[in-house]
Structure formats: C-alpha cells, structure tokens
Design an enzyme around this catalytic site. Structure first.
Site, PDB file in Angstrom:
ATOM      1  N   ASP A   1       0.843  -1.193   0.000  1.00 52.10           N
ATOM      2  CA  ASP A   1       0.000   0.000   0.000  1.00 52.10           C
ATOM      3  C   ASP A   1       0.882   1.247   0.000  1.00 52.10           C
ATOM      4  O   ASP A   1       2.022   1.214   0.471  1.00 52.10           O
ATOM      5  CB  ASP A   1      -0.889   0.037   1.251  1.00 52.10           C
ATOM      6  CG  ASP A   1      -1.932  -1.077   1.254  1.00 52.10           C
ATOM      7  OD1 ASP A   1      -2.246  -1.588   0.172  1.00 52.10           O
ATOM      8  OD2 ASP A   1      -2.413  -1.431   2.350  1.00 52.10           O
ATOM      9  N   ARG A   2       0.316   2.331  -0.483  1.00 54.19           N
ATOM     10  CA  ARG A   2       1.071   3.597  -0.535  1.00 54.19           C
ATOM     11  C   ARG A   2       1.702   3.918   0.820  1.00 54.19           C
ATOM     12  O   ARG A   2       2.875   4.288   0.900  1.00 54.19           O
ATOM     13  CB  ARG A   2       0.133   4.743  -0.947  1.00 54.19           C
ATOM     14  CG  ARG A   2       0.832   6.102  -0.972  1.00 54.19           C
ATOM     15  CD  ARG A   2      -0.164   7.244  -0.887  1.00 54.19           C
ATOM     16  NE  ARG A   2      -0.930   7.393  -2.096  1.00 54.19           N
ATOM     17  CZ  ARG A   2      -0.613   8.205  -3.101  1.00 54.19           C
ATOM     18  NH1 ARG A   2       0.498   8.918  -3.037  1.00 54.19           N
ATOM     19  NH2 ARG A   2      -1.394   8.305  -4.156  1.00 54.19           N
TER      20      ARG A   2
END
Length: 319
Positions: free
Chosen positions: A146-147
């Site tokens: 995930d970012r």
C-alpha cells in the site's frame, strides 16, 4: 507489413498476450480475428492464440506502418524519474526499500512518483533497459505494498525472473514478514483466517461468512504495553489490506491507519507523519534456489524502516 523477431523477454508467453502488450490500442477480439484470418502469422503460418512463443520465432503482422503505430501508441516510453533506495541488486533482481507515502505502481497521474517507474528509470540510466528495444516486457515488481506501508519490494529485470519470482510468491516459498505497532495491550499469538469481500468503490475489504476468497496470517505479539503493542505478521495469503483488516478484527488496529483505525486517536498521538500506518514489510527470506536466482539462495533482507518502526514503539511506550 511488420516483422518482429521474438527475443528472450518475449518468449514463453502466449501469442495472444504478446499481441495485446505489443498493440494495447487494438481490442482483444480484433487481434483474435486477425489471427484467424492469417493477418498475423508466426513463422509464416497460421497459429492458435494459445501458442507459446519461442525465442527466435518470427511474427509477421500484415498491417500498414500507420495502422501498427496507431495500435501501439498506448505503450509508455517516458517514465517518472523516481529515486529508489536499493537494498540488493544482481543481474536479474532489484530489492527496493520503499518509504511510506510512495506508490508501488503508476497512477492515473503519470507524474506521481512510484517504485516501478523508479526501477525502470534506474535501469535505463544504467543501459540495462531500453523500451524501444523491447516488444512486450517492462521491468515490474512481484509484491505490492500500500502507498502508506513502508518496506521491501522485489523488482524483476527480465521476463523469466518475473515469472519465476511470481511463482515463488504464489507458492508461498518466499517468507514475507511484516511488523506493526497496534493500539492496546495485545497477547494474540496464532493463525488468523477469514473470508472476505472487497468494496471496489471504497477500496476497502470486509469480512464475510461465505466469501469466495480467504485471507490468512500468522500473528505474533513481540512486545506489549498498556496502550500499544509491537507485533509480527507472516503472510500466508497476500490480499488487499489483509493485515490492516485482520488486526482491526482483533480490536487492535494499526497506529496511523485512518481507514481501518481510529482517526481521532491517531491524531492525538505525539508522532511524526500521522498520515501513514505503522506497518512495515520488514523482512524477506528466500528459500534454497538454483539457476538464475541462485545468488538469492537462503538469503534474507531487512528494511531500514523496521528499525524506525521499533524506535516509534519505544517513543510511544517510553521504553
């Protein structure tokens, strides 16, 4: 008429998939019709869409240069010059240490920094990759974060390595260890398995009793204080937001996770970078390997962000 000689990075894939990568603006059904009508041939013969290309095969496409260029226009040749931090590199693999806040893949905003573009630009500057010399392959990553999750990302320099690495991950032969700081005094140690479904609009997952897919993790409590705990998670499956959701289900959401956790509580904490969850893909452990990946055999790697996570835990608990 366009003649293409199949190179090593084009080989060992179905001809229909090769054609879709080569000409992304031509619809799949159209390309299948061109194969049936012998407007596209392999080694001067009609071939089935499932034919596996071999290095040295000749693909002939009976389109004008203008038509071929129109169908090929969607291929990217300009990539974002994202700087990447490399933990390990050999002739086949790069392991990148990704900070929280950096995307793994390119977004709709082509100018936004991301790991994949960083790897591609790095290899272009080294002279190891030129998109104009490749018909279908682009350097890619095998595991996605995930970012706002920091940690180790595996990138493949060639198609054969990408296929092998993806297979190793699919077969759970690479041990992926995560660490997180969670809210509350946690003492769970064991395997957590849930069925789930994903809400694409909200980009969130939720547990269901009869979901078609399942998520499974091995969770171990390393340290625990009154308000916070440091936990280790080994992924058995690799689902979207898996760790974040499962820790929420245990009533111990990850600190800094504003999607599955408590925004108000996170904002009240005296920590920097409150907009990213305290979750790190901190360790990769490779099995015994042979052939092209022998240099990775029995090796393990750690992210520098794991030590930063431990420092955050000490700061929160005054240890």
């Amino acid at each position: 008429m366009i003649n293409i000689k199949i190179k090593v990075n084009d080989a060992n894939q179905r001809v229909d998939r090769f054609l879709q990568k080569l000409m992304p603006n031509a619809g799949k059904n159209f390309l299948m019709r061109m194969l049936r009508e012998k407007k596209i041939k392999v080694n001067k013969k009609k071939c089935e869409p499932s034919y596996l290309l071999l290095e040295g095969d000749d693909v002939t496409i009976y389109f004008s240069d203008e038509t071929f260029e129109k169908f090929s226009k969607g291929r990217r040749e300009v990539f974002n010059k994202t700087k990447i931090e490399i933990v390990y590199e050999d002739e086949n693999v790069i392991i990148v240490d990704k900070p929280a806040g950096l995307l793994c893949h390119v977004s709709n905003n082509l100018k936004e920094p991301n790991v994949v573009d960083g790897v591609i630009n790095y290899l272009r500057e080294k002279g190891e990759y030129n998109p104009r010399d490749e018909h279908s392959f682009v350097p890619a990553i095998s595991n996605r974060l995930d970012r706002n999750t920091a940690g180790l990302v595996i990138a493949a320099k060639n198609a054969n390595t990408l296929r092998t690495m993806n297979e190793l991950i699919k077969n759970r032969e690479i041990q992926k260890l995560y660490h997180a700081i969670v809210r509350g005094k946690m003492d769970f140690n064991g395997i957590l398995k849930n069925s789930f479904e994903k809400n694409e609009k909200k980009n969130m997952v939720k547990v269901t009793k009869d979901g078609e897919k399942s998520m499974e993790s091995v969770i171990t409590t390393i340290k625990s204080a009154s308000d916070f705990s440091l936990v280790k998670i080994e992924l058995i499956t690799g689902r979207t937001h898996q760790i974040r959701l499962q820790l929420k289900l245990l009533k111990h959401p990850i600190i800094g996770d504003n999607k599955y956790g408590d925004i108000g509580f996170n904002n009240s904490l005296n920590i920097k970078d409150k907009n990213h969850q305290r979750l790190v893909a901190g360790e990769l452990v490779f099995p015994k390997l042979e052939g092209d990946l022998e240099s990775l055999s029995d090796k393990s790697f750690k992210s520098k962000y794991l030590e930063e996570l431990i420092d955050d835990y000490r700061s929160l608990t005054d240890e």
